[in-house]
Design a protein around this motif. Structure first.
Motif, PDB file in Angstrom:
ATOM      1  N   LYS A  54       0.685 -29.775 -12.272  1.00 42.06           N
ATOM      2  CA  LYS A  54       1.155 -28.616 -11.489  1.00 42.06           C
ATOM      3  C   LYS A  54       2.651 -28.777 -11.226  1.00 42.06           C
ATOM      4  CE  LYS A  54      -3.268 -27.546  -9.298  1.00 42.06           C
ATOM      5  NZ  LYS A  54      -3.971 -27.272  -8.020  1.00 42.06           N
ATOM      6  N   ARG A  55       3.435 -28.646 -12.288  1.00 42.83           N
ATOM      7  CA  ARG A  55       4.866 -28.931 -12.204  1.00 42.83           C
ATOM      8  C   ARG A  55       5.604 -27.963 -11.298  1.00 42.83           C
ATOM      9  NH1 ARG A  55       5.801 -30.490 -18.577  1.00 42.83           N
ATOM     10  NH2 ARG A  55       4.878 -32.555 -18.429  1.00 42.83           N
ATOM     11  N   PRO A 107       1.569 -34.360 -10.359  1.00 40.17           N
ATOM     12  CA  PRO A 107       2.852 -33.753 -10.747  1.00 40.17           C
ATOM     13  C   PRO A 107       2.878 -33.110 -12.123  1.00 40.17           C
ATOM     14  CG  PRO A 107       3.210 -35.908  -9.748  1.00 40.17           C
ATOM     15  CD  PRO A 107       1.737 -35.756  -9.928  1.00 40.17           C
ATOM     16  N   THR A 158       8.083 -36.867 -10.580  1.00 39.22           N
ATOM     17  CA  THR A 158       8.646 -35.518 -10.542  1.00 39.22           C
ATOM     18  C   THR A 158       7.973 -34.573 -11.542  1.00 39.22           C
ATOM     19  OG1 THR A 158      10.407 -36.204 -12.067  1.00 39.22           O
ATOM     20  CG2 THR A 158      10.911 -36.271  -9.727  1.00 39.22           C
ATOM     21  N   GLY A 159       7.101 -35.103 -12.395  1.00 40.81           N
ATOM     22  CA  GLY A 159       6.382 -34.275 -13.358  1.00 40.81           C
ATOM     23  C   GLY A 159       7.089 -34.119 -14.688  1.00 40.81           C
ATOM     24  N   ASN A 206       4.735 -28.730  -7.676  1.00 42.40           N
ATOM     25  CA  ASN A 206       5.393 -29.984  -7.313  1.00 42.40           C
ATOM     26  C   ASN A 206       6.894 -29.778  -7.123  1.00 42.40           C
ATOM     27  OD1 ASN A 206       5.219 -32.941  -6.956  1.00 42.40           O
ATOM     28  ND2 ASN A 206       6.445 -33.025  -8.817  1.00 42.40           N
ATOM     29  N   LYS A 242       8.161 -28.692  -3.810  1.00 42.09           N
ATOM     30  CA  LYS A 242       8.035 -29.636  -2.694  1.00 42.09           C
ATOM     31  C   LYS A 242       9.041 -30.773  -2.745  1.00 42.09           C
ATOM     32  CE  LYS A 242       3.030 -28.974  -2.230  1.00 42.09           C
ATOM     33  NZ  LYS A 242       1.752 -29.667  -1.975  1.00 42.09           N
ATOM     34  N   ILE A 243       9.758 -30.905  -3.876  1.00 43.79           N
ATOM     35  CA  ILE A 243      10.626 -32.068  -4.049  1.00 43.79           C
ATOM     36  C   ILE A 243      12.071 -31.656  -4.318  1.00 43.79           C
ATOM     37  CG2 ILE A 243       8.711 -33.447  -4.958  1.00 43.79           C
ATOM     38  CD1 ILE A 243       9.983 -33.105  -7.770  1.00 43.79           C
ATOM     39  N   VAL A 277       1.376 -36.579  -5.519  1.00 44.62           N
ATOM     40  CA  VAL A 277       2.574 -36.339  -4.711  1.00 44.62           C
ATOM     41  C   VAL A 277       2.257 -35.177  -3.783  1.00 44.62           C
ATOM     42  CG1 VAL A 277       5.003 -35.667  -4.749  1.00 44.62           C
ATOM     43  CG2 VAL A 277       4.110 -37.191  -6.522  1.00 44.62           C
ATOM     44  N   ASP A 278       2.089 -35.491  -2.508  1.00 39.10           N
ATOM     45  CA  ASP A 278       1.677 -34.503  -1.496  1.00 39.10           C
ATOM     46  C   ASP A 278       0.428 -33.747  -1.963  1.00 39.10           C
ATOM     47  OD1 ASP A 278       1.900 -33.255   1.010  1.00 39.10           O
ATOM     48  OD2 ASP A 278       3.036 -31.582   0.167  1.00 39.10           O
ATOM     49  N   VAL A 295      -0.711 -33.304  -4.960  1.00 39.01           N
ATOM     50  CA  VAL A 295      -0.601 -32.621  -6.251  1.00 39.01           C
ATOM     51  C   VAL A 295      -0.400 -33.646  -7.363  1.00 39.01           C
ATOM     52  CG1 VAL A 295       0.880 -31.083  -7.621  1.00 39.01           C
ATOM     53  CG2 VAL A 295       0.312 -30.483  -5.269  1.00 39.01           C
ATOM     54  N   ILE A 323       2.771 -40.025  -1.001  1.00 38.49           N
ATOM     55  CA  ILE A 323       2.766 -40.396  -2.422  1.00 38.49           C
ATOM     56  C   ILE A 323       1.745 -41.513  -2.614  1.00 38.49           C
ATOM     57  CG2 ILE A 323       4.087 -41.426  -4.323  1.00 38.49           C
ATOM     58  CD1 ILE A 323       6.589 -40.172  -3.145  1.00 38.49           C
TER      59      ILE A 323
END
Length: 239
Positions: free
Chosen positions: A91-92, A88, A71-72, A95, A98-99, A83-84, A86, A4
């Protein structure tokens, strides 16, 4: 390895102030006073893979707003968030794969469905293989004792049972990152201890990165290897 990265994150909310009475209502239609409140202001930090981070601060400090940007759910006013790898809010769906997320005061489970059917729905959403699903369900049944209430509708579960189920749901698809927003709120001492033990085990077993917001310092002491303290939308301590 950084999983992150947050650079100069700012999130503002706009509200409109009106004067009392009918006159105030009419005036607000024509010339409402705009108030801009900065929930998060110029926040920067990074998180390494496998860390358990305590994100703490008073109510209204900006913790949940930061989590919702990561978290988007929310789009930042300015700044960069990865976030990794991306962004968020752009590209919800990527994302979301991955979470995992637990909001202590809301459930992600289907209120009227039996708990086992909620897990089956999540299995299909995240396209979890049958053998992996069975292995994880067996693990959660063992550590949480969920077999006793798997066939109950979610609305009939106690708070402790629901929190256990929500945490199991957030780890079900083996996400790289899990955001836990006050996961032990309202729980008794025994339930809190079981949940802390489980989070620690899952972190060690799957090397899952965990971002934890809480007002319970015991959560911080037992779980976190680092804390970020936020107040009035600004990071005031990182260490």
């Amino acid at each position: 390895m950084e999983i992150i990265k947050v650079e100069n994150l700012t999130k503002n909310f706009v509200t409109y102030e009106k004067e009392p009475g009918l006159k105030g209502i009419l005036k607000s239609f024509l010339n409402a006073k705009k108030i801009i409140k900065s929930a998060v202001s110029n926040v920067s930090f990074s998180v390494s893979e496998g860390d358990i981070i305590g994100y703490i601060g008073p109510n209204g400090a900006g913790k949940s707003t930061t989590i919702k940007v990561l978290t988007g759910i929310l789009t930042p006013t300015s700044g960069n968030v990865l976030v990794d790898g991306v962004v968020p809010f752009k590209k919800r769906m990527v994302n979301a794969q991955k979470i995992g997320v637990v909001f202590g005061q809301r459930t992600q489970l289907w209120w009227d469905l039996p708990l086992n059917e909620s897990f089956t729905v999540l299995k299909e959403i995240y396209q979890i293989k049958d053998e992996e699903f069975m292995e994880r369900m067996e693990y959660f049944n063992r550590i949480f004792g969920m077999k006793d209430f798997l066939k109950q509708p979610v609305r009939q579960l106690s708070l402790g049972q629901r929190m256990k189920a929500d945490i199991a749901a957030s780890f079900l698809h083996n996400p790289k990152i899990v955001f836990l927003d006050e996961p032990t709120i309202g729980l008794d001492v025994v339930a809190k201890e079981n949940i802390r033990k489980t989070i620690k085990e899952l972190n060690q077993k799957y090397h899952t990165t965990v971002i934890l917001t809480t007002h319970d310092l015991s959560d911080i002491e037992e779980l976190c290897n680092r804390i970020l303290m936020i107040d009035k939308g600004k990071i005031i301590y990182d260490g």
